[in-house]
Design an enzyme around this catalytic site. Structure first.
Site, mmCIF file in Angstrom:
data_model
loop_
_atom_site.group_PDB
_atom_site.id
_atom_site.type_symbol
_atom_site.label_atom_id
_atom_site.label_comp_id
_atom_site.label_asym_id
_atom_site.label_seq_id
_atom_site.Cartn_x
_atom_site.Cartn_y
_atom_site.Cartn_z
ATOM 1 N N GLU A 137 27.776 -11.274 -21.382
ATOM 2 C CA GLU A 137 27.380 -9.910 -20.538
ATOM 3 C C GLU A 137 27.044 -9.057 -21.305
ATOM 4 O O GLU A 137 26.823 -8.340 -21.392
ATOM 5 C CB GLU A 137 28.111 -10.033 -18.724
ATOM 6 C CG GLU A 137 27.659 -11.119 -18.523
ATOM 7 C CD GLU A 137 26.212 -11.336 -17.427
ATOM 8 O OE1 GLU A 137 25.639 -10.269 -17.436
ATOM 9 O OE2 GLU A 137 25.885 -12.405 -17.582
ATOM 10 N N SER A 406 0.921 5.338 9.544
ATOM 11 C CA SER A 406 -0.131 5.673 11.151
ATOM 12 C C SER A 406 1.174 5.019 12.252
ATOM 13 O O SER A 406 1.242 5.692 13.178
ATOM 14 C CB SER A 406 -1.472 4.763 11.388
ATOM 15 O OG SER A 406 -2.168 5.593 10.763
#
Length: 728
Positions: A137, A406
Site C-alpha cells: 500500500e 420531474s
C-alpha cells in the site's frame, strides 16, 4: 460724509486674510520641499542596495516568488478550509461504539464499530503483516508527510506506459483520510480534501497511530472492518497468530476486498497474495527465501459456505450513523440494536437492481443504481446504496446528491393542492418566460388548457413553472418538500420546480411516503430498539419518538393520490404497474442530458424510490424514469406484495383498480419486463396475529407443573422433569 465702523474693520479683515493666505502658501511649499528632501534621502539610501547583472535577475525572481507565494498561500487556505470542516467534532467517536445489529425479527446481521480491547497496537501485530501492508500500500510510509510526490510520479509514469490505471498514487495516510472523513465519490473536490486531510493527520498523529487506525477502519470484505475482524472471519484466528501466507492474503484485500475476498474467490485471493509476497521481495523487506514457504503453501480460509443471507452493508453503515446520533447521550456504547431491515425484501431489492443493470446496463450505458424501500409507517425495509459494496462503500441512497427531474414536481402540485387547487383545476400549457428563462416541454409542443391531473400524468414542464411563478413562489414549494421529509437543503431559484435542486434517494422515499400515510409525517427510521448486553432497553422508537404530525391536509393528499395513481395507467410509468392488479402510484423523473433516471412510487403498503445513473455524471443512452427505474420498482413491489394483507391508498378504493378509457398497455411490455421474483410461502397476517396473541397470553398466564406420572408414555430419564404449561 462720515466713516462708519464697518469701513474701519475692512482693512483689518483684508490684512488678516492675506496673512492666512501667506501662511498656507509657505506651509504647503515647506511641506513639499521637505517631502522632496526626504524622498531624495530615501532614494540615496536605497541606491546602496541597487544590484545589476545576474544579481538583479535573482532579486526580481525572489520578489516575484514572494508575490506568487503570498497569492498561493491564500489559495491554499481557501482550498483547505472545506477539508478542515470535516474534522469538526470528535472524529474518533466511531471507535467509542461497538454495535451488534439484528434484523426486524431478531436475527444477527452484522457489526459496526471497534471495541478498544480488540484493537491491537502496531507493536503487537505480526511483523510480516505490517511489512506486507506497507510493501503493497505505501512503501515510503515512514518517509513522507502524508503525500508522496515521488510515489505519485512513479504511479503516473507506470499508468502512462500501461495506457491505463495500474498503480495508485494515494498514500496510506490519504486512504485513511478518505475512510475517516470522506466518501468514495470520484471527484476533484474529494481528492483535494483528501490531500489536505492527509497532511492534517500527519500533523496530529504519529505514524504508528495512523497505521493502527488504517488497519482498524479499512473494509476487508465479508462485512468485516479492520484486519483483526478479517483474521477471525477468514481464518478463525487471533490476528497475532496469523502466518505470513495469511498476512499476505489480508494485505491483498485493501485494494479490492470484493474481488479478492477469499471466501468468495479463493484462487483470485491467492493470486493477489502472491503479488503481495513479490512486493515484499521487491521492496527489500524480505528475501525470496523467506517468502518461498508462503508461496508453496498459500493460506486456506475456514468454510464460509453456509453464512446465511448477505449482510446489508449499505443499510448497516447508515444505521450505525443513526445509532451514534441516538445513543450519544448513553453511558454505555457496547450495544445491541434491533433494526427495521427485512432481509427477504433486502435480498429482493439487491436482485432487482443488479438484474436491471446486468440486463440493461450496457444498452442504456448506466453503471450504478440505488433504492430505498420504506414500509408505510416509516420503517426502512430495504436499502441498496450501489451495485457492489466491496467495490465502493459510497452509499448512493443516502449520500449521493442527484437532480430528481420531474419526480420533484409532486412538491409543487402538493403545495398547489394545499392552496385549494384540485386535480380538475385547469391551467394553460403554453410558452412561458420567467426572469429570462423559457422552459420547454419534452416534445417541444403545447397542449393548451389542461387539468392538473393531465399535466402531472404527462409530466408537462410549463405547468409547475407557471404555478410557481403565478400562484406559489419557490419558497413555498421548498418548504413543502422540507415538511414532507426532504432533508437536503433545496435551492429556490427559478428552475427548482423542474427538479434541478439535488436530493437523495432516501429523501425521495421519505417524502413520497407521506401520500400513502394519508398526509401524516412518514417518520422514516431504521432503528426499532437499542439495548445493552444486559437486555435493558435504552431506546424504543414507538416509546421515545413523538407521534406523527400532519403534513398535508386530507383534501390535498386525496387529490395527489388521485393524480399519482393515474401515472402507472395513463402516464409516464406504465411499466411500473403491478402484475397482480394492486393499485400503485408514483412519478418518474429524468434529468437533463439523461444523466439521472428516477421512479418513486408507492402502494398502500410500501413506498420505494429507485435511481439509476453514473458516478461520473456522464449521460446514459436515453434512459428515462419510465424505463429501467419503473421496471425495477415493479419487480421489487410484485415480490413485496405477495402473501400480505393489502392496505388501500387513502382516497383510493383498493378493490377497484384505477383505470381509464385512455389507458393503453406499455409498448413492448413483455419484452422489456424484468424476470419476476417469487416470494417464499409464509404465514398469513391473520395467523401471525393469532400466534402472537397466543404467545402473549402464555407469557402472562401462571405456570402449572404437570406431574410426569400423569403423562402417557413416560420417557426414560425424564420422569422427574416437570413440564411448564398454562391453566386451561
Amino acid at each position: 460724509m462720515s466713516k462708519t465702523p464697518e469701513d474701519d474693520n475692512r482693512p483689518r479683515l483684508r490684512h488678516s486674510l492675506l496673512r492666512l493666505d501667506s501662511w498656507i502658501d509657505s506651509t504647503v511649499w515647506n511641506l513639499g520641499f521637505r517631502a522632496a528632501e526626504t524622498w531624495e534621502e530615501i532614494t540615496i539610501f536605497f541606491r546602496r542596495f541597487r544590484v545589476r547583472g545576474f544579481k538583479r535577475a535573482l532579486v526580481e525572481l525572489t520578489c516575484e516568488g514572494l508575490t506568487l507565494g503570498a497569492a498561493g498561500s491564500v489559495l491554499m487556505l481557501a482550498l483547505a478550509l472545506p477539508a478542515f470542516e470535516e474534522t469538526k467534532g470528535d472524529w474518533r467517536a466511531q471507535s467509542d461504539f461497538a454495535v451488534t445489529f439484528l434484523d426486524r425479527y431478531g436475527n444477527e446481521i452484522g457489526h459496526r464499530g471497534i471495541i478498544h480491547e480488540d484493537s491491537v497496537p502496531v507493536d503487537e501485530l505480526p511483523d510480516h503483516l505490517v511489512k506486507a501492508v506497507l510493501a503493497t500500500e505505501d512503501r515510503r510510509f515512514f518517509d513522507h508527510y502524508g503525500i508522496d510526490f515521488l510515489g505519485l510520479a512513479r504511479a503516473m509514469s507506470a499508468n502512462a506506459q500501461a495506457g491505463g490505471v495500474v498503480q495508485g498514487g494515494s498514500t496510506l495516510t490519504q486512504q485513511l483520510a478518505k475512510n475517516l472523513f470522506l466518501s468514495n465519490e470520484r471527484t476533484i473536490e474529494r481528492k483535494i480534501k483528501e490531500a489536505f486531510l492527509a497532511v492534517w493527520l500527519e500533523s496530529n498523529l504519529t505514524k504508528k497511530e495512523i497505521l493502527r487506525l488504517y488497519l482498524d477502519r479499512a473494509y476487508m470484505g465479508g462485512g468485516t472492518f479492520g484486519a483483526a475482524a478479517a483474521a477471525q472471519f477468514y481464518f478463525g484466528k487471533d490476528i497475532k497468530d496469523i502466518s505470513l501466507a495469511e498476512s499476505a492474503m489480508l494485505a491483498g484485500l485493501f485494494k479490492a476486498p470484493a474481488r479478492y475476498a477469499p471466501h468468495v474467490n479463493l484462487p483470485a485471493a491467492r493470486e493477489r497474495a502472491n503479488v503481495v509476497l513479490t512486493n515484499l521481495v521487491q521492496g527489500g523487506l524480505m528475501t525470496e527465501g523467506q517468502v518461498m514457504a508462503a508461496r508453496l503453501a498459500p493460506a486456506t480460509v475456514i468454510d464460509r459456505a453456509v453464512t446465511g443471507a448477505k449482510a446489508p452493508d449499505f443499510f448497516l453503515d447508515w444505521a450505525f450513523d443513526e445509532v451514534r446520533r441516538i445513543a450519544k447521550p448513553f453511558a454505555q456504547h457496547s450495544l445491541i440494536v434491533r433494526t427495521t431491515i427485512d432481509l427477504s425484501l433486502q435480498q429482493a431489492a439487491e436482485e432487482a437492481v443488479e438484474t436491471g443493470l446486468r440486463e440493461y446496463g450496457e444498452s442504456y450505458r448506466v453503471k450504478q443504481g440505488a433504492l430505498v424501500m420504506v414500509e408505510n409507517g416509516g420503517a426502512v425495509r430495504a436499502m441498496v446504496g450501489g451495485r457492489d459494496y466491496g467495490e465502493s462503500q459510497f452509499n448512493r441512497a443516502t449520500k449521493a446528491l442527484r437532480q430528481p427531474g420531474s419526480s420533484f414536481k409532486v412538491y409543487t402540485y402538493a403545495a398547489a393542492m394545499e392552496k385549494g387547487f384540485t386535480p380538475e383545476s385547469v391551467v394553460t400549457d403554453a410558452p412561458i418566460t420567467w426572469r429570462g428563462w423559457s422552459p420547454q416541454n419534452y416534445g417541444r409542443s403545447y397542449s393548451g388548457r389542461v387539468t392538473l391531473l393531465t399535466a402531472l400524468a404527462k409530466s408537462i414542464n410549463t405547468i409547475p413553472v407557471r404555478l410557481a411563478k403565478d400562484e406559489l413562489g419557490t419558497e413555498i414549494i421548498a418548504e413543502t418538500a422540507k415538511r414532507m421529509g426532504v432533508e437536503t437543503p433545496i435551492r429556490t431559484d427559478k428552475t427548482m420546480p423542474l427538479g434541478t435542486s439535488e436530493v437523495t434517494v432516501l429523501d425521495q422515499a421519505t417524502a413520497y411516503a407521506v401520500f400513502p400515510a394519508g398526509g401524516m409525517e412518514s417518520r422514516r427510521h431504521g432503528i426499532s430498539q437499542i439495548m445493552n448486553y444486559d437486555g435493558d432497553i435504552l431506546y424504543d422508537f414507538s416509546r421515545d419518538t413523538p407521534p406523527p404530525q400532519r403534513i398535508l391536509s386530507e383534501q390535498a393528499v386525496s387529490s395527489m393520490n388521485r393524480i399519482l395513481t393515474q401515472i402507472p395507467v395513463i402516464g409516464t410509468a406504465r411499466k411500473a404497474a403491478l402484475a397482480n392488479g394492486i393499485t400503485t402510484a408514483g412519478k418518474t423523473g429524468t434529468t437533463q442530458a439523461y444523466r439521472d433516471a428516477w421512479f418513486v412510487g408507492y402502494s398502500g403498503d410500501y413506498t420505494t424510490a429507485v435511481w439509476f445513473g453514473n458516478d461520473d455524471y456522464t449521460s446514459t443512452n436515453n434512459m428515462t424514469g419510465g424505463s429501467l427505474p419503473a421496471m425495477t420498482f415493479k419487480r421489487l413491489m410484485d415480490y413485496a406484495e405477495q402473501g400480505i394483507e393489502h392496505r388501500a391508498i387513502p382516497g383510493i378504493d383498493a378493490a377497484v383498480p384505477v383505470a381509464s378509457a385512455k389507458a393503453k398497455p406499455a409498448e413492448n411490455e413483455s419484452a422489456d419486463a424484468l424476470p419476476a421474483l417469487v416470494r417464499p410461502r409464509m404465514l398469513s397476517s391473520a395467523v401471525s396475529r393469532i400466534i402472537r396473541d397466543l404467545g402473549a397470553r402464555m407469557e402472562k398466564a401462571p405456570a402449572v407443573v404437570i406431574p410426569a406420572t400423569t403423562l402417557p408414555g413416560r420417557v426414560a430419564g425424564l420422569e422427574d422433569t416437570p413440564l411448564i404449561g398454562t391453566q386451561p
